[in-house]
Design an enzyme around this catalytic site. Structure first.
Site, PDB file in Angstrom:
ATOM      1  N   TRP A 340      16.580   3.049 -22.676  1.00 63.51           N
ATOM      2  CA  TRP A 340      16.981   3.246 -24.083  1.00 63.51           C
ATOM      3  C   TRP A 340      18.183   4.176 -24.181  1.00 63.51           C
ATOM      4  O   TRP A 340      18.832   4.260 -25.196  1.00 63.51           O
ATOM      5  CB  TRP A 340      15.811   3.793 -24.912  1.00 63.51           C
ATOM      6  CG  TRP A 340      15.413   5.242 -24.634  1.00 63.51           C
ATOM      7  CD1 TRP A 340      15.304   5.841 -23.408  1.00 63.51           C
ATOM      8  CD2 TRP A 340      15.083   6.249 -25.603  1.00 63.51           C
ATOM      9  NE1 TRP A 340      14.903   7.146 -23.545  1.00 63.51           N
ATOM     10  CE2 TRP A 340      14.759   7.434 -24.879  1.00 63.51           C
ATOM     11  CE3 TRP A 340      15.017   6.283 -26.984  1.00 63.51           C
ATOM     12  CZ2 TRP A 340      14.377   8.620 -25.513  1.00 63.51           C
ATOM     13  CZ3 TRP A 340      14.633   7.472 -27.618  1.00 63.51           C
ATOM     14  CH2 TRP A 340      14.325   8.613 -26.887  1.00 63.51           C
ATOM     15  N   ASP A 341      18.448   4.879 -23.084  1.00 63.77           N
ATOM     16  CA  ASP A 341      19.596   5.783 -23.020  1.00 63.77           C
ATOM     17  C   ASP A 341      20.852   5.085 -23.556  1.00 63.77           C
ATOM     18  O   ASP A 341      21.686   5.703 -24.218  1.00 63.77           O
ATOM     19  CB  ASP A 341      19.869   6.222 -21.564  1.00 63.77           C
ATOM     20  CG  ASP A 341      18.674   6.855 -20.876  1.00 63.77           C
ATOM     21  OD1 ASP A 341      17.540   6.462 -21.174  1.00 63.77           O
ATOM     22  OD2 ASP A 341      18.889   7.731 -20.017  1.00 63.77           O
ATOM     23  N   GLU A 480       7.530  12.071 -22.706  1.00 66.82           N
ATOM     24  CA  GLU A 480       6.724  11.423 -21.661  1.00 66.82           C
ATOM     25  C   GLU A 480       5.662  12.329 -21.041  1.00 66.82           C
ATOM     26  O   GLU A 480       4.981  11.925 -20.109  1.00 66.82           O
ATOM     27  CB  GLU A 480       7.658  10.857 -20.582  1.00 66.82           C
ATOM     28  CG  GLU A 480       8.547   9.752 -21.134  1.00 66.82           C
ATOM     29  CD  GLU A 480       9.552   9.222 -20.135  1.00 66.82           C
ATOM     30  OE1 GLU A 480       9.690   9.839 -19.062  1.00 66.82           O
ATOM     31  OE2 GLU A 480      10.205   8.210 -20.441  1.00 66.82           O
ATOM     32  N   LYS A 592       8.353  17.249 -23.342  1.00 67.27           N
ATOM     33  CA  LYS A 592       9.439  17.083 -22.379  1.00 67.27           C
ATOM     34  C   LYS A 592      10.782  17.048 -23.126  1.00 67.27           C
ATOM     35  O   LYS A 592      11.783  17.600 -22.689  1.00 67.27           O
ATOM     36  CB  LYS A 592       9.228  15.765 -21.636  1.00 67.27           C
ATOM     37  CG  LYS A 592      10.268  15.452 -20.583  1.00 67.27           C
ATOM     38  CD  LYS A 592       9.950  14.126 -19.894  1.00 67.27           C
ATOM     39  CE  LYS A 592      10.922  13.795 -18.795  1.00 67.27           C
ATOM     40  NZ  LYS A 592      10.717  12.469 -18.221  1.00 67.27           N
ATOM     41  N   GLN A 593      10.785  16.354 -24.267  1.00 69.13           N
ATOM     42  CA  GLN A 593      12.025  16.101 -25.015  1.00 69.13           C
ATOM     43  C   GLN A 593      11.639  15.712 -26.442  1.00 69.13           C
ATOM     44  O   GLN A 593      10.476  15.396 -26.692  1.00 69.13           O
ATOM     45  CB  GLN A 593      12.802  14.969 -24.345  1.00 69.13           C
ATOM     46  CG  GLN A 593      12.090  13.631 -24.362  1.00 69.13           C
ATOM     47  CD  GLN A 593      12.603  12.666 -23.299  1.00 69.13           C
ATOM     48  OE1 GLN A 593      12.130  12.684 -22.177  1.00 69.13           O
ATOM     49  NE2 GLN A 593      13.559  11.837 -23.667  1.00 69.13           N
TER      50      GLN A 593
END
Ligand code: BGC
Length: 761
Positions: A340-341, A480, A592-593
């Site tokens: 998806w980056d 994640e 994580k993000q």
């Protein structure tokens, strides 16, 4: 050269060769050559051609490290000029980002005391993507004697070359040929039988003309080799030009050796300088549109250009079967897979600065639709299920096993559960369309993806009878750290958005051209009952929002997890793992993000400021930034909610990801998403660009006190809009008549004038 356009390395240290190879990679979208030093064998050389994947005995399909054409060995009498066997007297490398040229200057002293100066420059052409070239000016400083020049194409290359366990050879050699002068090596991938040919020719220029006379050609097993014996005089400079050409059977149906020869002879006829100048012209044209000027902050300026340089070098519009890997064309990290980056982090840069490339990246998803449909069938769903990790056919290629933070084998669930990729791709299409209004693209390619992904979601949701709602259970959201979760806000909201947009587009295309609508219904297998079902799901899909607190729960049960505060920060001001107090990571609220914050950014106009602020406060304090995708997004949201101090910190973290290696893995390739995040942080963050509910372009900029100017261009519906922000005002000009909103006031920008809007009102 101007320091703000350069990246320098002044000391040689073989321990950091691999990291520097990533930083100094040259790429043109078609291929990438890692920034290896010809005269060292320490490192991890890489020559990657976009779209060339192979599995062989590897765990999963991976980008192929192709035969290495860069090898050039020099010997003085019986001593090798290998940097590792000599003393480095002087060393200097400079990447000129404006021109896309890498310079390496060195002086090395052999064990017998012979000192040689070597000045090199290298480029990977943006003018003709099949060409690359290098020039070596060699001066014996304290000797005259015999110099042997060995030009090699190394076909013994493997992937994971430094990892004995995973080392894999992805091609066989087909043919080694003598170009007289020059050498060629043709190889073929083992699974898909894609042929590739590399050819190189040397030309020698000195005061006395061509000094390359005494030549021998040899095929050494899997290696093509030619060697010249030359007599060199002290303090005279001998300039070698190396012409490189690459083709694959993906590029042409003609015989590769013929195509190669024709191109390489033309290249030589035209001369290296001429190709180099055309290459520089192409870079200049790119920079005209994509450069961002920051005056008053050299670190920010140089770092941002570094990210834009690499982001731009990873793509071109010449091949609609390729996209950008998570590590670019810069290394083997994540096996060259596309995530998806691309759509969420990198695509906006191309949409706003080079829409042709953006379209090509989206066509990659269109061209891989068959694979995505197979994934859905394999998993018992309908429509198209895009793979979390993608290679050349759209099938899922995420490895099932990996290694965790402690080095233990761990099952990787992302390929089974990270479904949000489907909505991410649909969003990318929408972002491209709303910016360019490219109807042809939407009608012929985009709609199909919208409908297939909506159909997928409709088959993926589960109806909870008791609560009369649709749910999406057992998923992984962008964060994640938490697997197998139910009703992840990002996933559910975005799935809903995906279906809602599809329903709107049904109405739109019926009006625009009913025959397209009818064709699509047949192709996708849709009728009115499907659209009714989508509407029902849209109304009843569960979105975990606590209205009273404005706080959004990342997934069902998240707020019940152990809340362990982050208390320590490292020297980079990034969080240090707190003590888990006996809990496992996924039993805590640590992230994580960004996850909720990601959605609030992508669909910003659907949420109010209070919601954004409350969620930013909550989740920022719990985010470990263990992905390079994280800081840029917090920078943008920070600016949107007034946390300017952290926003600047996160911006610098993002632009320095690979320059200071702050994720500790730059050696595996560039953090491509972070290069896109850097651009977004500058333009969407400090530049304050957003699209409002009326689909108008708006700017709400803020710049740090030490910035005198932030200036950038964006493409908006066929006009190029220049925005220059100073401490006092915002200046806007445009190549076509455009309406923009600045700080919520509407302005019509006429092509002849620059509109100046004061920032102090
Ligand atoms: C991140 C993902 C990302 C992937 C590839 C992972 O560490 O969590 O969001 O897509 O890296 O960059």
């Amino acid at each position: 050269m101007n320091q703000l356009w350069e990246i320098n390395q002044n000391n040689y240290d073989s321990k950091i060769n691999r990291k520097k190879e990533t930083v100094f990679t040259l790429a043109n979208g078609y291929r990438g050559i890692r920034g290896a030093i010809e005269f060292s064998d320490i490192g991890e050389r890489g020559n990657y051609i976009a779209g060339i994947f192979d599995k062989s005995e590897a765990q999963v399909t991976e980008i192929v490290n192709c035969p290495d054409p860069l090898v050039l060995n020099l010997y003085v009498e019986d001593e090798s000029l290998n940097i590792e066997q000599c003393e480095v007297v002087e060393f200097n490398r400079t990447l000129d980002m404006k021109a896309g040229v890498l310079y390496t200057d060195l002086q090395i002293k052999t064990p017998k005391g012979k000192i040689t100066k070597i000045e090199t420059k290298r480029f990977v052409s943006r003018n003709n993507v099949h060409r690359w070239g290098a020039q070596y000016s060699i001066t014996p400083l304290n000797y005259s004697g015999k110099l042997f020049i060995e030009n090699v194409i190394n076909g013994t290359v493997t992937n994971s070359m430094l990892d004995p366990f995973h080392k894999t050879k992805h091609f066989n050699i087909e043919e080694i040929s003598d170009l007289k002068p020059g050498i060629a090596l043709q190889s073929i991938t083992r699974d898909d039988r894609i042929s590739m040919i590399e050819g190189t020719v040397l030309k020698g220029i000195s005061e006395d003309g061509n000094f390359l006379k005494n030549r021998k050609f040899r095929a050494f097993g899997e290696t093509a080799r030619e060697i010249y014996e030359v007599f060199v005089n002290e303090n005279k400079t001998y300039t070698l030009e190396k012409y490189g050409v690459t083709y694959t059977s993906r590029d042409t149906d003609d015989k590769l050796s013929n195509v190669l020869k024709e191109d390489i002879w033309q290249f030589i006829d035209g001369g290296l300088e001429s190709e180099l100048n055309l290459h520089i012209n192409e870079w200049n044209k790119l920079w005209e549109n994509m450069d961002i000027v920051i005056e008053g902050d050299d670190l920010a300026q140089q770092g941002l250009r570094f990210n834009i340089f690499h982001l731009s070098s990873m793509a071109y519009s010449g091949d609609e079967r390729i996209s950008i890997a998570a590590k670019g064309l810069h290394g083997e990290g994540y096996k060259g897979h596309v995530f998806w980056d691309t759509e969420i982090f990198m695509l906006p840069f191309f949409v706003y600065t080079n829409p042709e490339v953006a379209k090509s990246l989206l066509l990659y998803r269109y061209n891989l639709l068959e694979g995505a449909k197979k994934n859905a069938v394999n998993n018992g769903y309908k429509g198209a299920q895009y793979p979390w990790e993608s290679a050349s056919d759209g099938l899922e290629v995420t490895p099932k096993w990996g290694i965790d933070y402690d080095g233990n084998p761990v099952r990787i669930w992302t390929g089974d559960e990270e479904f949000h990729i489907n909505a991410d791709i649909a969003f990318g299409i929408w972002e491209y369309y709303r910016t360019t209004k490219d109807k042809d693209f939407l009608q012929n390619y985009g709609l199909l993806i919208f409908f297939e992904t909506a159909k997928f979601w409709a088959s993926r949701v589960e109806y909870n009878k008791e609560l009369d709602r649709f749910e999406i259970n057992r998923v992984i959201g962008p964060d994640e750290f938490h697997e197998h979760v139910d009703n992840n806000f990002y996933t559910n909201y975005f799935a809903k958005w995906n279906m809602k947009k599809a329903v709107e587009l049904v109405d739109w295309i019926k009006q625009e051209d009913n025959s397209i609508f009818e064709r699509l219904c047949v192709e996708v297998g849709l009728n009115d009952s499907d659209f009714d079902q989508w509407k029902n799901i849209i109304n009843k899909i569960y979105i975990p929002v606590d209205e009273s607190k404005n706080l959004i729960e990342q997934f069902e049960g998240y707020f019940k997890l152990k809340d362990i505060p982050i208390t320590e920060y490292d020297e980079n001001q990034m969080p240090v793992w707190p003590d888990f107090q006996g809990y496992k990571l996924d039993e805590t609220q640590l992230l994580k993000q960004p996850d909720v914050i990601m959605l609030l950014l992508l669909l910003g106009s659907e949420f109010d400021d209070i919601t954004k602020k409350a969620n930013y406060r909550y989740y920022e304090a719990r985010t470990m930034h263990k992905s390079s995708l994280s800081p840029s997004m917090y920078s943008i949201m920070g600016l949107s909610v007034g946390d300017t101090e952290n926003a600047y910190k996160y911006f610098i973290k993002t632009i320095m990801t690979d320059l200071e290696d702050n994720q500790g893995n730059t050696e595996h390739g560039i953090h491509a998403a972070s290069t896109g995040g850097s651009w977004q942080s500058a333009v969407f963050g400090f530049g304050g660009l957003y699209i409002d509910e009326e689909q108008e372009i708006c700017f709400s900029p803020w710049i740090p006190e030490n910035w005198n100017t932030l200036s950038f261009n964006v493409n908006w519906r066929n006009s190029i809009v220049n925005v220059t922000i100073t401490q006092n005002d915002v200046k806007i000009s445009s190549t076509g008549t455009t309406t923009v909103k600045v700080y919520n006031n509407s302005y019509t920008i006429n092509p002849v004038d620059t509109t100046v809007i004061s920032r102090n009102n």
